[in-house]
Motif scaffolding. Structure first.
Motif, mmCIF file in Angstrom:
data_model
loop_
_atom_site.group_PDB
_atom_site.id
_atom_site.type_symbol
_atom_site.label_atom_id
_atom_site.label_comp_id
_atom_site.label_asym_id
_atom_site.label_seq_id
_atom_site.Cartn_x
_atom_site.Cartn_y
_atom_site.Cartn_z
ATOM 1 N N ARG A 1 15.674 3.260 -18.990
ATOM 2 C CA ARG A 1 14.984 3.229 -20.282
ATOM 3 C C ARG A 1 15.887 2.743 -21.421
ATOM 4 O O ARG A 1 15.460 2.665 -22.566
ATOM 5 C CB ARG A 1 14.418 4.611 -20.606
ATOM 6 N N ILE A 2 17.134 2.425 -21.109
ATOM 7 C CA ILE A 2 18.037 1.909 -22.141
ATOM 8 C C ILE A 2 17.725 0.425 -22.373
ATOM 9 O O ILE A 2 17.719 -0.358 -21.430
ATOM 10 C CB ILE A 2 19.511 2.049 -21.703
ATOM 11 N N PRO A 3 17.467 0.042 -23.625
ATOM 12 C CA PRO A 3 17.204 -1.384 -23.892
ATOM 13 C C PRO A 3 18.384 -2.233 -23.432
ATOM 14 O O PRO A 3 19.538 -1.826 -23.575
ATOM 15 C CB PRO A 3 17.071 -1.430 -25.422
ATOM 16 N N GLY A 4 18.102 -3.372 -22.862
ATOM 17 C CA GLY A 4 19.173 -4.285 -22.453
ATOM 18 C C GLY A 4 19.734 -4.006 -21.073
ATOM 19 O O GLY A 4 20.617 -4.717 -20.600
ATOM 20 N N ILE A 5 19.272 -2.945 -20.417
ATOM 21 C CA ILE A 5 19.739 -2.645 -19.056
ATOM 22 C C ILE A 5 18.526 -2.650 -18.124
ATOM 23 O O ILE A 5 17.611 -1.846 -18.290
ATOM 24 C CB ILE A 5 20.475 -1.287 -19.008
ATOM 25 N N GLY A 6 18.525 -3.575 -17.180
ATOM 26 C CA GLY A 6 17.375 -3.728 -16.294
ATOM 27 C C GLY A 6 17.527 -2.925 -15.013
ATOM 28 O O GLY A 6 18.560 -2.294 -14.774
ATOM 29 N N LEU A 7 16.514 -2.989 -14.158
ATOM 30 C CA LEU A 7 16.509 -2.197 -12.919
ATOM 31 C C LEU A 7 17.680 -2.555 -12.009
ATOM 32 O O LEU A 7 18.294 -1.700 -11.387
ATOM 33 C CB LEU A 7 15.195 -2.412 -12.169
ATOM 34 N N ARG A 8 17.989 -3.861 -11.933
ATOM 35 C CA ARG A 8 19.069 -4.319 -11.070
ATOM 36 C C ARG A 8 20.404 -3.744 -11.557
ATOM 37 O O ARG A 8 21.211 -3.259 -10.769
ATOM 38 C CB ARG A 8 19.098 -5.851 -11.116
ATOM 39 N N SER A 9 20.616 -3.788 -12.861
ATOM 40 C CA SER A 9 21.856 -3.246 -13.417
ATOM 41 C C SER A 9 21.955 -1.742 -13.174
ATOM 42 O O SER A 9 23.041 -1.220 -12.934
ATOM 43 C CB SER A 9 21.948 -3.525 -14.917
ATOM 44 N N VAL A 10 20.816 -1.055 -13.228
ATOM 45 C CA VAL A 10 20.832 0.386 -12.969
ATOM 46 C C VAL A 10 21.351 0.654 -11.559
ATOM 47 O O VAL A 10 22.247 1.472 -11.348
ATOM 48 C CB VAL A 10 19.421 0.990 -13.151
ATOM 49 N N GLN A 11 20.824 -0.089 -10.585
ATOM 50 C CA GLN A 11 21.291 0.070 -9.196
ATOM 51 C C GLN A 11 22.796 -0.148 -9.102
ATOM 52 O O GLN A 11 23.514 0.593 -8.444
ATOM 53 C CB GLN A 11 20.631 -0.973 -8.295
ATOM 54 N N ARG A 12 23.265 -1.194 -9.778
ATOM 55 C CA ARG A 12 24.680 -1.543 -9.681
ATOM 56 C C ARG A 12 25.550 -0.512 -10.385
ATOM 57 O O ARG A 12 26.642 -0.190 -9.918
ATOM 58 C CB ARG A 12 24.901 -2.931 -10.278
ATOM 59 N N LEU A 13 25.060 0.022 -11.495
ATOM 60 C CA LEU A 13 25.829 1.048 -12.204
ATOM 61 C C LEU A 13 25.951 2.303 -11.349
ATOM 62 O O LEU A 13 27.007 2.937 -11.286
ATOM 63 C CB LEU A 13 25.161 1.375 -13.540
ATOM 64 N N VAL A 14 24.856 2.648 -10.666
ATOM 65 C CA VAL A 14 24.888 3.847 -9.830
ATOM 66 C C VAL A 14 25.882 3.660 -8.674
ATOM 67 O O VAL A 14 26.658 4.559 -8.352
ATOM 68 C CB VAL A 14 23.468 4.178 -9.315
ATOM 69 N N ALA A 15 25.907 2.441 -8.088
ATOM 70 C CA ALA A 15 26.872 2.171 -7.010
ATOM 71 C C ALA A 15 28.304 2.240 -7.535
ATOM 72 O O ALA A 15 29.196 2.786 -6.887
ATOM 73 C CB ALA A 15 26.602 0.805 -6.386
ATOM 74 N N LEU A 16 28.510 1.697 -8.718
ATOM 75 C CA LEU A 16 29.863 1.642 -9.282
ATOM 76 C C LEU A 16 30.357 3.033 -9.655
ATOM 77 O O LEU A 16 31.521 3.383 -9.420
ATOM 78 C CB LEU A 16 29.865 0.723 -10.506
ATOM 79 N N ARG A 17 29.485 3.862 -10.216
ATOM 80 C CA ARG A 17 29.972 5.170 -10.687
ATOM 81 C C ARG A 17 30.226 6.141 -9.541
ATOM 82 O O ARG A 17 30.833 7.183 -9.747
ATOM 83 C CB ARG A 17 29.025 5.756 -11.749
ATOM 84 N N ARG A 18 29.783 5.779 -8.332
ATOM 85 C CA ARG A 18 30.201 6.572 -7.168
ATOM 86 C C ARG A 18 31.680 6.342 -6.877
ATOM 87 O O ARG A 18 32.350 7.195 -6.320
ATOM 88 C CB ARG A 18 29.395 6.162 -5.931
ATOM 89 N N GLU A 19 32.195 5.168 -7.231
ATOM 90 C CA GLU A 19 33.597 4.831 -6.957
ATOM 91 C C GLU A 19 34.523 5.284 -8.086
ATOM 92 O O GLU A 19 35.635 5.718 -7.848
ATOM 93 C CB GLU A 19 33.765 3.320 -6.760
ATOM 94 N N ARG A 20 34.048 5.085 -9.323
ATOM 95 C CA ARG A 20 34.896 5.465 -10.458
ATOM 96 C C ARG A 20 34.067 5.562 -11.724
ATOM 97 O O ARG A 20 32.893 5.225 -11.723
ATOM 98 C CB ARG A 20 36.019 4.428 -10.643
ATOM 99 N N ARG A 21 34.722 6.010 -12.834
ATOM 100 C CA ARG A 21 34.027 6.122 -14.114
ATOM 101 C C ARG A 21 33.650 4.737 -14.633
ATOM 102 O O ARG A 21 34.418 3.787 -14.525
ATOM 103 C CB ARG A 21 34.948 6.798 -15.143
ATOM 104 N N VAL A 22 32.465 4.629 -15.198
ATOM 105 C CA VAL A 22 32.008 3.350 -15.737
ATOM 106 C C VAL A 22 32.539 3.173 -17.155
ATOM 107 O O VAL A 22 32.464 4.083 -17.986
ATOM 108 C CB VAL A 22 30.467 3.281 -15.742
#
Lengths: 278, 406
Positions: free
Chosen positions: B332-353
């Motif tokens: 629901r954050i403007p400027g962040i799409g569904l694809r980016s959400v998936q990628r952010l979730v994958a990235l934050r499993r490895e380290r802080r975003v």
């Protein structure tokens, strides 16, 4: 500095990379070139002997991603892959994730390659050969296409799914592929006669498609930027409708189009329908 | 009349239907077998016309002779347009020729109403049957459904086609009565119901014959009447829920030659259509409700997109911590799409975003910045009033040239 050449071939690169990784060689110490001179130097004394002591384990998913990204034509084509492999093999998985600088570039290349395969599926235009020629060449359909990345070999299977027993070929300025209804014949160097058949095919029925294209266009909504974004100009040259685009935009812009109807239709006599009883 | 002349007239007559999708069909292939055609769920846009729209299917009318007099339609019986009629064999020939050339991925066939609704529907079904049975065509077929046709004919169409659509035409019942006197909301909805029941009958039955596997869609004309966006989106929402529709298409009313007085002379801004599509996508993909998107105004803002508009009127939800928030909230954050959400979730499993990660992901940070918290960033503008933010984030408006004809 170790200088290598893999002849833009993934299997060769993978063997080289495995040895380098085994010897713990840092990405900064190695360079893949693409010229024949570097090739001579590289084979002579580039690669260390034997598999080396370090046994790296990497996720299978990474190999698939590297293989895809390897089809990208561009700067640092093979060096970048080794850098990703080296970092992941040493425990840093972020190197393959978008977000990380290197991972983002890897993912960007994968996206470009996938997109280019999609462009192939969308923008290849086959020309049907007349029966006599088709019998002589054992070919029903020919096309010329210019992909920006090395996707022809892996992405062309799509056309065998679509075209049943039809025999076809796609020529490019580099490689080419031919399908005889059963088997594929892929050539890294496109035979000149394939190219000639594809580029010089006569097409007496081309007008049907051009007519459709002209009439499905709604001039009241003209928006050439959107067209260009989805169908980059570099493809227009090989699309039969390509030369129509500037003309249609011009007509729509001249202000003659206040509604969606094509001029040719507006110029024809109309017919109102009378209903007797309803 | 020659085939090419008919094609010109009947393609021109069909262009006002917005849909050209060829996606969602099951996996089919003709590799090594007779016939032609494949589908794999992915749509292919084979070309784009200078209006920026995709050409995926051969979109034609079987005939533009029509007994109805829908005011917004170029083919209404009182319209002074040239008329033509294809034979079913001619449509088949064109479809197969264009398909072999790789110009299209299938056929979208519609028709004016001739003789009767049943007769017209029979003709459409006949084309689909010829393609599927005589020519083993496995490409995509979309048939427009004539609302008053016999449900048995609609069911037959559903077994042959990948997609059926019945046009709802206008956002309100009153407008339909006024502008399309021969059409009735009740029969339109009945036809949608017939298709929906056909789909439900085979749902979950792996071996049942397929029934419109790519789903059902409809089209609503925007700007031919005075309905507001709230009416349009609520209507769309009820269609998605009531009939399991795959897509509602919004077609900005396109001025037609020889226009009757009952419809406007000019088109609504295309931006309105664009905003409706954005809002529709938020309902289908992001879980927004129509009521959330239009809680205050009755029309979507033209200067900002509906996601940003929602965020600006729900400031209490933000800023959202990228490292902690649920994926549904990230989306629901403007400027962040569904694809980016998936990628952010994958990235934050490895380290802080971090903030830089969002740059690498090519999020639209101008829009996202006031609404997010990362491990190294908090918005300084968090206190800025929504009114100011909106002024800052507004889409640049292209200068409009003055019309010569007003």
């Amino acid at each position: 500095m170790i200088a290598l050449d893999c002849d833009d071939d993934f299997a060769t690169w993978r063997d080289q990379a495995r040895v380098l990784l085994g010897h713990g060689i840092d990405p900064a110490q190695v360079n893949w070139g693409q010229g024949p001179i570097q090739d001579l130097l590289a084979v002579a004394d580039g690669l260390p002997d034997g598999p080396g002591p370090f046994r790296a384990k990497v996720p299978a998913e990474l190999l698939a991603q590297l293989q895809l990204a390897a089809r990208y034509r561009g700067e640092q084509r093979w060096n970048l892959l080794y850098e990703v492999l080296w970092r992941v093999a040493h425990g840093d998985r972020t190197a393959m994730l978008a977000g990380d600088r290197l991972g983002s570039e890897l993912q960007r290349r994968i996206k470009q390659v996938t997109r280019e395969a999609h462009h192939l599926h969308a923008f290849v235009r086959f020309v049907p050969l007349p029966t006599a020629v088709a019998e002589q060449l054992q070919l029903d359909l020919v096309a010329f296409h210019e992909p920006a990345h090395d996707i022809l070999e892996t992405a062309s299977g799509h056309f065998a799914e679509r075209l049943g027993r039809q025999r076809w070929l796609i020529a490019t300025s580099r490689d080419g592929i031919r399908y005889d209804g059963k088997d594929f014949d892929y050539r890294r160097q496109c035979p000149p006669e394939w190219r000639q058949w594809a580029e010089q095919a006569d097409d007496p029925d081309a007008d049907l498609w051009l007519t459709y294209y002209r009439h499905t266009f709604n001039p009241a909504r003209v928006n050439p930027d959107a067209l260009r974004m989805h169908m980059p100009g570099r493809f227009w040259r090989h699309l039969p409708e390509g030369p129509l685009i500037p003309r249609l935009v011009g007509l729509a812009r001249q202000g003659k189009q206040r509604d969606g109807q094509a001029q040719e239709v507006a110029e024809q006599g109309g017919k109102r329908i009378s209903v007797v009883t309803r | 009349m020659q085939l090419i002349a008919k094609l010109g007239i009947l393609a021109d007559a069909a262009k006002y239907d917005a849909s050209c999708a060829s996606s969602g069909a099951p996996k089919r292939s003709s590799k090594g077998s007779d016939g032609l055609g494949a589908t794999n769920g992915m749509g292919i846009c084979h070309s784009y016309t200078p209006d920026g729209r995709c050409v995926s299917l051969l979109k034609v009318l079987l005939t533009n002779f029509c007994l109805y007099d829908c005011q917004y339609c170029v083919n209404r019986r009182s319209s002074n347009v040239p008329r033509a009629r294809f034979t079913p064999e001619e449509v088949v020939r064109l479809t197969l020729d264009f398909y072999r050339r790789n110009c299209i991925s299938g056929l979208f066939l519609s028709s004016g109403i001739i003789r009767s609704a049943d007769y017209t529907m029979e003709q459409l079904v006949r084309v689909a049957r010829l393609l599927r049975e005589e020519h083993d065509f496995r490409g995509y077929i979309h048939l427009k459904t004539i609302p008053d046709a016999d449900p048995l004919l609609i069911e037959e169409a559903g077994r042959l086609a990948d997609r059926l659509s019945v046009n709802i035409e206008l956002p309100s019942d009153a407008s339909l009565k006024r502008l399309a006197p021969e059409k009735q909301v009740a029969t339109i909805r009945q036809a949608m119901g017939t298709i929906h029941r056909g789909q439900q009958a085979v749902a979950g039955e792996a071996r049942a014959p397929r029934f419109t596997p790519a789903g059902q869609s409809t089209q609503m004309i925007v700007g031919a009447d005075t309905s507001d966006d709230r009416t349009i989106l609520r209507n769309a929402e009820s269609l998605y829920q009531g009939y399991g529709l795959k897509r509602v298409y919004y077609s900005a009313f396109s001025p037609i030659p020889d226009s009757p007085d009952s419809v406007p002379l000019a088109a609504p801004p295309l931006l309105r259509e664009h905003r409706l599509y954005q809002a529709d996508f938020l309902m289908r993909g992001y879980g927004y409700k129509a009521g959330e998107l239009l809680s205050e105004a009755s029309n979507l803002a033209l200067d900002i997109d509906p996601k940003l508009a929602w965020a600006l009127s729900n400031r209490e939800v933000f800023p959202v911590d990228i490292n902690r928030a649920e994926p549904a909230l990230l989306a629901r954050i403007p400027g962040i799409g569904l694809r980016s959400v998936q990628r952010l979730v994958a990235l934050r499993r490895e380290r802080r975003v971090r903030y830089d990660d969002l740059i690498q992901l090519r999020c639209v940070l101008d829009k996202a910045r006031p609404f997010i918290v990362t491990s190294d960033y908090r918005p300084a503008l968090a206190e800025t009033r929504s009114g100011l933010l909106r002024a800052r984030l507004r889409d640049p408006v292209a200068p409009v040239q003055m019309g010569l004809w007003g």
